[in-house]
Design a protein around this motif. Structure first.
Motif, PDB file in Angstrom:
ATOM      1  N   UNK A 139       0.826  -1.206   0.000  1.00 15.74           N
ATOM      2  CA  UNK A 139       0.000   0.000   0.000  1.00 15.74           C
ATOM      3  C   UNK A 139       0.863   1.260   0.000  1.00 15.74           C
ATOM      4  N   UNK A 140       1.861   1.324   0.874  1.00 10.56           N
ATOM      5  CA  UNK A 140       2.662   2.540   0.974  1.00 10.56           C
ATOM      6  C   UNK A 140       3.592   2.713  -0.213  1.00 10.56           C
ATOM      7  N   UNK A 141       3.983   1.614  -0.839  1.00 11.93           N
ATOM      8  CA  UNK A 141       4.717   1.736  -2.094  1.00 11.93           C
ATOM      9  C   UNK A 141       3.830   2.405  -3.135  1.00 11.93           C
ATOM     10  N   UNK A 142       2.562   1.988  -3.197  1.00  8.45           N
ATOM     11  CA  UNK A 142       1.623   2.591  -4.131  1.00  8.45           C
ATOM     12  C   UNK A 142       1.383   4.060  -3.836  1.00  8.45           C
ATOM     13  N   UNK A 143       1.272   4.406  -2.551  1.00  3.74           N
ATOM     14  CA  UNK A 143       1.071   5.804  -2.156  1.00  3.74           C
ATOM     15  C   UNK A 143       2.244   6.662  -2.622  1.00  3.74           C
ATOM     16  N   UNK A 144       3.452   6.206  -2.345  1.00  6.86           N
ATOM     17  CA  UNK A 144       4.638   6.970  -2.722  1.00  6.86           C
ATOM     18  C   UNK A 144       4.760   7.107  -4.243  1.00  6.86           C
ATOM     19  N   UNK A 145       4.388   6.054  -4.968  1.00  8.04           N
ATOM     20  CA  UNK A 145       4.485   6.123  -6.431  1.00  8.04           C
ATOM     21  C   UNK A 145       3.473   7.117  -6.996  1.00  8.04           C
ATOM     22  N   UNK A 146       2.266   7.139  -6.449  1.00  8.04           N
ATOM     23  CA  UNK A 146       1.268   8.101  -6.902  1.00  8.04           C
ATOM     24  C   UNK A 146       1.703   9.536  -6.579  1.00  8.04           C
ATOM     25  N   UNK A 147       2.329   9.732  -5.431  1.00 15.58           N
ATOM     26  CA  UNK A 147       2.846  11.055  -5.087  1.00 15.58           C
ATOM     27  C   UNK A 147       3.975  11.455  -6.040  1.00 15.58           C
ATOM     28  N   UNK A 148       4.786  10.489  -6.425  1.00 11.43           N
ATOM     29  CA  UNK A 148       5.846  10.757  -7.400  1.00 11.43           C
ATOM     30  C   UNK A 148       5.242  11.192  -8.740  1.00 11.43           C
ATOM     31  N   UNK A 149       4.163  10.507  -9.167  1.00  9.02           N
ATOM     32  CA  UNK A 149       3.500  10.893 -10.405  1.00  9.02           C
ATOM     33  C   UNK A 149       2.879  12.286 -10.278  1.00  9.02           C
ATOM     34  N   UNK A 150       2.359  12.599  -9.089  1.00  6.03           N
ATOM     35  CA  UNK A 150       1.804  13.931  -8.852  1.00  6.03           C
ATOM     36  C   UNK A 150       2.892  14.990  -9.015  1.00  6.03           C
ATOM     37  N   UNK A 151       4.062  14.725  -8.473  1.00  4.27           N
ATOM     38  CA  UNK A 151       5.189  15.659  -8.584  1.00  4.27           C
ATOM     39  C   UNK A 151       5.608  15.819 -10.047  1.00  4.27           C
ATOM     40  N   UNK A 152       5.697  14.683 -10.763  1.00  2.00           N
ATOM     41  CA  UNK A 152       6.079  14.734 -12.172  1.00  2.00           C
ATOM     42  C   UNK A 152       5.077  15.549 -12.985  1.00  2.00           C
ATOM     43  N   UNK A 153       3.783  15.342 -12.699  1.00  2.00           N
ATOM     44  CA  UNK A 153       2.765  16.065 -13.445  1.00  2.00           C
ATOM     45  C   UNK A 153       2.778  17.553 -13.107  1.00  2.00           C
ATOM     46  N   UNK A 154       3.020  17.863 -11.847  1.00  2.14           N
ATOM     47  CA  UNK A 154       3.078  19.266 -11.421  1.00  2.14           C
ATOM     48  C   UNK A 154       4.219  20.001 -12.113  1.00  2.14           C
ATOM     49  N   UNK A 155       5.348  19.300 -12.287  1.00  7.81           N
ATOM     50  CA  UNK A 155       6.540  19.910 -12.873  1.00  7.81           C
ATOM     51  C   UNK A 155       6.621  19.710 -14.385  1.00  7.81           C
ATOM     52  N   UNK A 156       5.570  19.141 -14.985  1.00 10.61           N
ATOM     53  CA  UNK A 156       5.595  18.872 -16.424  1.00 10.61           C
ATOM     54  C   UNK A 156       5.818  20.168 -17.196  1.00 10.61           C
ATOM     55  N   UNK A 157       6.694  20.156 -18.192  1.00 11.21           N
ATOM     56  CA  UNK A 157       6.977  21.381 -18.953  1.00 11.21           C
ATOM     57  C   UNK A 157       5.779  21.815 -19.782  1.00 11.21           C
ATOM     58  N   UNK A 158       5.660  23.102 -20.005  1.00 12.82           N
ATOM     59  CA  UNK A 158       4.587  23.652 -20.830  1.00 12.82           C
ATOM     60  C   UNK A 158       5.210  24.485 -21.929  1.00 12.82           C
TER      61      UNK A 158
END
Length: 214
Positions: free
Chosen positions: A80-99
Protein backbone atom coordinates in the motif's frame (compact mmCIF):
# COMPACT_ATOMS: atom_id res chain seq x y z
CA UNK A 1 -18.43 -18.46 -24.94
CA UNK A 2 -16.26 -21.06 -23.20
CA UNK A 3 -18.22 -24.17 -22.23
CA UNK A 4 -16.88 -23.86 -18.68
CA UNK A 5 -18.57 -20.45 -18.20
CA UNK A 6 -22.33 -20.01 -18.54
CA UNK A 7 -23.71 -17.12 -20.56
CA UNK A 8 -25.63 -15.79 -17.57
CA UNK A 9 -22.52 -15.73 -15.38
CA UNK A 10 -20.45 -14.08 -18.09
CA UNK A 11 -23.05 -11.36 -18.76
CA UNK A 12 -23.23 -10.57 -15.04
CA UNK A 13 -19.45 -10.36 -14.87
CA UNK A 14 -19.33 -8.24 -18.03
CA UNK A 15 -21.68 -5.71 -16.44
CA UNK A 16 -19.57 -5.68 -13.28
CA UNK A 17 -16.44 -5.05 -15.39
CA UNK A 18 -17.99 -2.02 -17.06
CA UNK A 19 -19.08 -0.55 -13.73
CA UNK A 20 -15.68 -1.11 -12.12
CA UNK A 21 -13.67 0.12 -15.11
CA UNK A 22 -15.74 3.28 -15.56
CA UNK A 23 -15.36 4.18 -11.88
CA UNK A 24 -12.72 6.94 -11.60
CA UNK A 25 -9.48 5.71 -10.08
CA UNK A 26 -5.73 5.96 -10.35
CA UNK A 27 -5.77 4.09 -13.67
CA UNK A 28 -8.26 6.51 -15.21
CA UNK A 29 -6.27 9.48 -13.93
CA UNK A 30 -3.06 8.04 -15.38
CA UNK A 31 -4.75 7.41 -18.73
CA UNK A 32 -6.05 10.96 -18.94
CA UNK A 33 -2.70 12.39 -17.89
CA UNK A 34 -0.93 10.30 -20.55
CA UNK A 35 -3.38 11.39 -23.24
CA UNK A 36 -2.95 15.01 -22.20
CA UNK A 37 0.85 14.88 -22.15
CA UNK A 38 1.58 12.67 -25.16
CA UNK A 39 -1.53 12.41 -27.32
CA UNK A 40 -3.57 9.25 -27.89
CA UNK A 41 -1.19 7.08 -29.91
CA UNK A 42 1.72 7.48 -27.51
CA UNK A 43 -0.28 7.89 -24.32
CA UNK A 44 -2.22 4.66 -24.87
CA UNK A 45 0.88 2.65 -23.99
CA UNK A 46 -0.01 3.50 -20.39
CA UNK A 47 -3.24 1.50 -20.82
CA UNK A 48 -1.22 -1.50 -21.97
CA UNK A 49 0.74 -1.32 -18.73
CA UNK A 50 -2.48 -1.07 -16.73
CA UNK A 51 -3.67 -4.31 -18.31
CA UNK A 52 -0.42 -6.08 -17.48
CA UNK A 53 -0.92 -4.99 -13.89
CA UNK A 54 -4.51 -6.18 -14.03
CA UNK A 55 -3.42 -9.59 -15.33
CA UNK A 56 -0.88 -9.73 -12.52
CA UNK A 57 -3.65 -9.11 -10.00
CA UNK A 58 -5.82 -11.87 -11.48
CA UNK A 59 -2.82 -14.21 -11.46
CA UNK A 60 -2.14 -13.42 -7.81
CA UNK A 61 -5.74 -14.22 -6.88
CA UNK A 62 -5.79 -17.38 -9.01
CA UNK A 63 -2.55 -18.61 -7.44
CA UNK A 64 -3.91 -18.09 -3.94
CA UNK A 65 -1.36 -15.42 -3.05
CA UNK A 66 -4.20 -12.96 -2.70
CA UNK A 67 -5.40 -14.83 0.36
CA UNK A 68 -2.01 -14.30 1.97
CA UNK A 69 -2.14 -10.60 1.14
CA UNK A 70 -5.63 -10.37 2.62
CA UNK A 71 -4.48 -11.86 5.93
CA UNK A 72 -0.97 -10.41 6.22
CA UNK A 73 -1.01 -6.90 7.65
CA UNK A 74 2.70 -6.42 6.87
CA UNK A 75 2.42 -7.41 3.19
CA UNK A 76 -0.68 -5.29 2.75
CA UNK A 77 0.94 -2.25 4.39
CA UNK A 78 4.21 -2.49 2.44
CA UNK A 79 2.48 -2.72 -0.93
CA UNK A 80 0.00 0.00 0.00
CA UNK A 81 2.66 2.54 0.97
CA UNK A 82 4.72 1.74 -2.09
CA UNK A 83 1.62 2.59 -4.13
CA UNK A 84 1.07 5.80 -2.16
CA UNK A 85 4.64 6.97 -2.72
CA UNK A 86 4.49 6.12 -6.43
CA UNK A 87 1.27 8.10 -6.90
CA UNK A 88 2.85 11.05 -5.09
CA UNK A 89 5.85 10.76 -7.40
CA UNK A 90 3.50 10.89 -10.41
CA UNK A 91 1.80 13.93 -8.85
CA UNK A 92 5.19 15.66 -8.58
CA UNK A 93 6.08 14.73 -12.17
CA UNK A 94 2.77 16.07 -13.45
CA UNK A 95 3.08 19.27 -11.42
CA UNK A 96 6.54 19.91 -12.87
CA UNK A 97 5.59 18.87 -16.42
CA UNK A 98 6.98 21.38 -18.95
CA UNK A 99 4.59 23.65 -20.83
CA UNK A 100 4.96 25.46 -24.10
CA UNK A 101 2.97 27.49 -26.59
CA UNK A 102 0.93 25.18 -28.83
CA UNK A 103 -0.03 26.25 -32.31
CA UNK A 104 -3.59 25.41 -33.42
CA UNK A 105 -2.34 22.98 -36.07
CA UNK A 106 0.40 21.43 -33.97
CA UNK A 107 0.32 17.77 -33.07
CA UNK A 108 1.21 16.53 -29.56
CA UNK A 109 4.94 16.13 -29.20
CA UNK A 110 6.00 12.47 -29.38
CA UNK A 111 7.51 12.55 -25.90
CA UNK A 112 7.37 9.73 -23.40
CA UNK A 113 8.93 6.37 -24.10
CA UNK A 114 6.50 3.45 -24.59
CA UNK A 115 8.38 1.28 -22.09
CA UNK A 116 8.23 4.01 -19.46
CA UNK A 117 4.50 4.45 -19.99
CA UNK A 118 3.89 0.70 -19.87
CA UNK A 119 5.82 0.41 -16.62
CA UNK A 120 3.93 3.36 -15.16
CA UNK A 121 0.60 1.67 -15.82
CA UNK A 122 1.83 -1.70 -14.56
CA UNK A 123 3.12 -0.26 -11.28
CA UNK A 124 -0.08 1.72 -10.68
CA UNK A 125 -2.23 -1.41 -10.81
CA UNK A 126 0.29 -3.80 -9.28
CA UNK A 127 0.87 -1.58 -6.24
CA UNK A 128 -2.78 -1.44 -5.21
CA UNK A 129 -3.37 -4.16 -2.58
CA UNK A 130 -6.98 -3.10 -2.18
CA UNK A 131 -7.63 -4.15 -5.79
CA UNK A 132 -6.19 -7.60 -5.15
CA UNK A 133 -8.28 -8.06 -2.00
CA UNK A 134 -11.32 -6.73 -3.87
CA UNK A 135 -10.79 -9.31 -6.62
CA UNK A 136 -10.32 -11.98 -3.98
CA UNK A 137 -13.76 -11.11 -2.62
CA UNK A 138 -15.54 -10.62 -5.97
CA UNK A 139 -14.11 -13.12 -8.47
CA UNK A 140 -15.11 -16.28 -6.54
CA UNK A 141 -18.75 -15.21 -6.95
CA UNK A 142 -18.39 -15.77 -10.69
CA UNK A 143 -16.53 -19.08 -10.44
CA UNK A 144 -17.97 -22.59 -10.51
CA UNK A 145 -15.63 -24.76 -8.44
CA UNK A 146 -17.06 -27.89 -10.07
CA UNK A 147 -15.62 -26.83 -13.42
CA UNK A 148 -11.99 -26.27 -14.52
CA UNK A 149 -10.82 -23.04 -12.89
CA UNK A 150 -8.07 -22.20 -15.40
CA UNK A 151 -10.58 -21.83 -18.24
CA UNK A 152 -12.82 -19.67 -16.07
CA UNK A 153 -9.98 -17.43 -14.94
CA UNK A 154 -8.92 -17.07 -18.59
CA UNK A 155 -12.38 -15.88 -19.62
CA UNK A 156 -12.49 -13.53 -16.63
CA UNK A 157 -9.06 -12.06 -17.41
CA UNK A 158 -9.79 -11.57 -21.13
CA UNK A 159 -13.14 -9.93 -20.36
CA UNK A 160 -11.62 -7.54 -17.82
CA UNK A 161 -8.75 -6.58 -20.11
CA UNK A 162 -10.93 -5.95 -23.18
CA UNK A 163 -13.42 -3.81 -21.24
CA UNK A 164 -10.67 -1.83 -19.52
CA UNK A 165 -8.82 -1.24 -22.79
CA UNK A 166 -12.00 0.24 -24.27
CA UNK A 167 -12.65 2.44 -21.25
CA UNK A 168 -9.04 3.62 -20.99
CA UNK A 169 -9.07 4.39 -24.72
CA UNK A 170 -11.97 6.71 -24.00
CA UNK A 171 -10.17 8.42 -21.13
CA UNK A 172 -6.93 8.73 -23.11
CA UNK A 173 -8.64 9.95 -26.27
CA UNK A 174 -10.74 12.53 -24.43
CA UNK A 175 -7.68 14.00 -22.73
CA UNK A 176 -5.71 14.02 -26.00
CA UNK A 177 -8.46 16.13 -27.57
CA UNK A 178 -8.24 18.57 -24.68
CA UNK A 179 -4.53 18.98 -25.41
CA UNK A 180 -5.33 20.58 -28.78
CA UNK A 181 -7.55 23.17 -27.08
CA UNK A 182 -4.74 24.42 -24.87
CA UNK A 183 -3.21 27.52 -26.42
CA UNK A 184 -1.39 29.25 -23.58
CA UNK A 185 1.21 28.17 -21.08
CA UNK A 186 -1.12 29.22 -18.28
CA UNK A 187 -3.88 26.89 -19.52
CA UNK A 188 -1.47 23.98 -19.80
CA UNK A 189 -0.05 24.66 -16.35
CA UNK A 190 -3.53 24.74 -14.78
CA UNK A 191 -4.43 21.39 -16.36
CA UNK A 192 -1.11 19.80 -15.42
CA UNK A 193 -1.51 20.88 -11.82
CA UNK A 194 -5.11 19.73 -11.77
CA UNK A 195 -3.98 16.24 -12.72
CA UNK A 196 -1.18 16.47 -10.16
CA UNK A 197 -3.85 17.18 -7.57
CA UNK A 198 -5.85 14.15 -8.75
CA UNK A 199 -2.80 11.90 -8.40
CA UNK A 200 -2.18 13.30 -4.92
CA UNK A 201 -5.84 12.73 -4.02
CA UNK A 202 -5.62 9.13 -5.22
CA UNK A 203 -2.52 8.69 -3.06
CA UNK A 204 -4.40 10.11 -0.08
CA UNK A 205 -7.33 7.75 -0.59
CA UNK A 206 -5.00 4.76 -0.87
CA UNK A 207 -3.21 5.85 2.31
CA UNK A 208 -6.52 5.74 4.18
CA UNK A 209 -7.23 2.16 3.15
CA UNK A 210 -6.95 -0.32 6.02
CA UNK A 211 -6.85 -4.07 5.71
CA UNK A 212 -9.66 -4.46 8.21
CA UNK A 213 -11.95 -2.40 5.99
CA UNK A 214 -11.66 -4.57 2.91
Amino acid sequence: MDKHVTLETWLAFLLACWIISLSPGAGAIASMASGLNYGFARGYWNAIGLQLGLLMQVGIVAAGVGAVLATSALAFTLIKWFGVLYLLYLAYRQWKAPVGQIEPSAQPAPAGRPFELIMRGLVINASNPKAVVFMLAVLPQFLDVTRPLLAQYTVIAVTMVVVDLIVMAGYTGLASKVLRLLRSQRQQRVVNRSFAGLFAAAAGLLALVKKASV
